[in-house]
Design an enzyme around this catalytic site. Structure first.
Site, PDB file in Angstrom:
ATOM      1  N   ASP A  18      -3.574 -18.001   3.918  1.00 19.69           N
ATOM      2  CA  ASP A  18      -4.744 -18.802   3.097  1.00 19.69           C
ATOM      3  C   ASP A  18      -5.459 -19.512   3.869  1.00 19.69           C
ATOM      4  OD1 ASP A  18      -2.086 -19.851   2.995  1.00 19.69           O
ATOM      5  OD2 ASP A  18      -2.112 -21.179   1.550  1.00 19.69           O
ATOM      6  N   TYR A  24       0.920  -1.177  -0.041  1.00 22.01           N
ATOM      7  CA  TYR A  24       0.020  -0.012   0.075  1.00 22.01           C
ATOM      8  C   TYR A  24       0.827   1.422  -0.083  1.00 22.01           C
ATOM      9  CZ  TYR A  24      -4.514  -2.365   0.556  1.00 22.01           C
ATOM     10  OH  TYR A  24      -5.434  -2.866   0.395  1.00 22.01           O
ATOM     11  N   ASP A  45      -6.576  -6.301   4.844  1.00 25.69           N
ATOM     12  CA  ASP A  45      -7.721  -5.500   3.872  1.00 25.69           C
ATOM     13  C   ASP A  45      -8.651  -6.709   3.473  1.00 25.69           C
ATOM     14  OD1 ASP A  45      -9.210  -3.748   2.342  1.00 25.69           O
ATOM     15  OD2 ASP A  45      -7.448  -3.691   0.575  1.00 25.69           O
TER      16      ASP A  45
END
Ligand code: NAP
Length: 406
Positions: free
Chosen positions: A272, A150, A296
């Site tokens: 994951d 980001y 996020d």
């Protein structure tokens, strides 16, 4: 004399009875949901404290309105005002496409060093959920807000910078990236920023009697960024909170799986796996600490699990100031229709009241919201999923909440 919130030396807030709170209504559906939320916040404070306390809202500019009036998407004055008043609230802002800033929301977080994005996710009974046992979902995400991908260090394929970066990489490694067609993005993760988000997450767990903190990472693949996040995260737990924390490994090895009284478990999950774990075993997860991008992704998954973005609150908190915000975007197709759910800004407002120490007013909001949902008086997003629901407009929903406050 204006009533300004002050910071004590220990970082806590000194809040006057009538603090000035800057607000940004936002773009698209922002004005609709902000006007609704403001009504509810004012009513909740009045219900809780009669006329002894009051929020004094002061408009500040960002987004399309700011651009129209000043030619800037995020005027410096807006940032100055947030720093001055220390606590602000905002609706969603459009991300200008093809020009201007990468994202105004990201810019606000980075400019003000609001390093902790905090998103509580708790099921509200009556809200339709795609999960089997949504009542088991009660998590708080601590997402690092200032670095990772980001930070915006990115070069388009074919540009001079991308070619230079590719040459450097090809020289220093055994990789053979194609010079003309490879885009580059840089993922910085630092010890300093990792440790401060971990401290916030663990301290929150201690202050709120939570059971565990899970570090969400992809350190098996990205060893020196996400792997380092994991390593530094454990260091904070082991070195700075050793009286409160035990690791999951220790729990197995030394305590035979039985959690000693008053201890918080520090564990980690590969990203994951984390996604399937929160879906299949939600009661085992409590506080989640994650680098920016993982945070996020998991935030929106968890929001969906408890009824969608319309009810997902968020806060961006730094050492000097805090900005509370709707976690969804501007939903432009519904702009000006007085239709969308103002719940996200309302619940962010309740988080803000808790941040001010005005817990009584926050409780009023939670209980009235709960009542409206159980009475099936909801906006379109929930109405389309609840059989027999009465669909209310955004403003009607706010008035319904105000009317049921006691
Ligand atoms: P979005 O605005 O979040 O909307 C996506 C969908 O989410 C909507 O179509 C709607 O679903 C649902 N939704 C959003 N807000 C809702 C609400 N208050 N109540 C009920 N449902 C709601 O995402 P987007 O269309 O991808 O982004 C639009 C703009 O917002 C972009 O410029 C983006 O960059 C910006 N954005 C800003 C923020 C922020 O300010 N923090 C965050 C994300 C995106 P249905 O269509 O199913 O009804």
């Amino acid at each position: 004399m204006e009533n300004i919130i002050e910071l004590n030396k220990d970082g806590s807030l000194l809040v006057p009875d009538m603090p000035v709170i800057p607000y940004i209504p936002g773009d698209g559906t922002g004005p609709d949901i902000w006007n609704a939320a403001r009504l509810v916040l004012d009513a909740a404070v009045k219900t809780a404290y009669k006329n002894k306390k009051k929020l004094v809202f002061k408009k500040i500019l960002a987004g399309e309105e700011a651009f129209g009036q000043t030619g800037e998407w995020l005027p410096k004055e807006t940032l100055k005002q947030i720093l001055k008043y220390k606590v602000a609230i905002k609706g969603p802002l459009t991300t200008p496409v093809g020009h201007g800033m990468r994202s105004l929301n990201v810019a606000i977080r980075q400019e003000l060093d609001l390093f902790a994005c905090i998103r509580p996710v708790k099921y509200i009974p009556g809200v339709p959920s795609p999960c089997n046992e949504p009542e088991k979902i009660d998590m708080v995400i601590f997402r690092e807000n200032t670095e990772d991908l980001y930070l915006g260090i990115e070069w388009e394929a074919g540009t001079r910078q991308a070619r230079d970066a590719v040459c450097f990489i090809n020289q220093k490694t055994s990789k053979n990236l194609d010079e003309g067609t490879t885009g580059i993005g840089i993922k910085p993760i630092s010890e300093k920023n990792t440790k401060r988000i971990m401290r916030k997450a663990i301290q929150f767990a201690i202050d709120h009697n939570r059971k565990n903190v899970t570090i969400m990472h992809k350190g098996n693949i990205m060893k020196f960024t996400e792997g380092a996040f994991l390593k530094w995260g454990y260091e904070v737990g082991k070195n700075e909170f050793k009286d409160s924390i035990i690791t999951e490994q220790n729990l197995r090895d030394k305590f035979d799986g039985k959690i000693p009284e008053g201890k918080i478990i520090l564990k980690d999950r590969i990203a994951d796996n984390m996604f399937q774990q929160v879906l299949s075993r939600p009661s085992e997860y409590d506080i989640i600490a994650a680098p920016n991008l993982n945070g996020d992704y998991i935030s929106d998954l968890l929001a969906a699990m408890v009824g969608g973005l319309g009810l997902a609150p968020g806060a961006n908190i730094g050492d000097n100031c805090a900005v509370f915000e709707a976690t969804h975007g501007t939903a432009p197709k519904y702009a000006g229709l007085d239709k969308v759910n103002p719940g996200s800004v309302i619940l962010s407002g309740a988080m803000m009241l808790d941040h001010l120490g005005w817990h009584e007013a926050s409780k009023v909001i939670h209980s009235t919201l709960q009542k409206a949902i159980l009475n099936k008086k909801v906006t379109y997003d929930l109405a389309r999923q609840i059989p027999g629901a009465i669909e209310l407009k955004c403003s009607e929903f706010a008035r319904e909440l105000c009317a049921s406050m006691i």
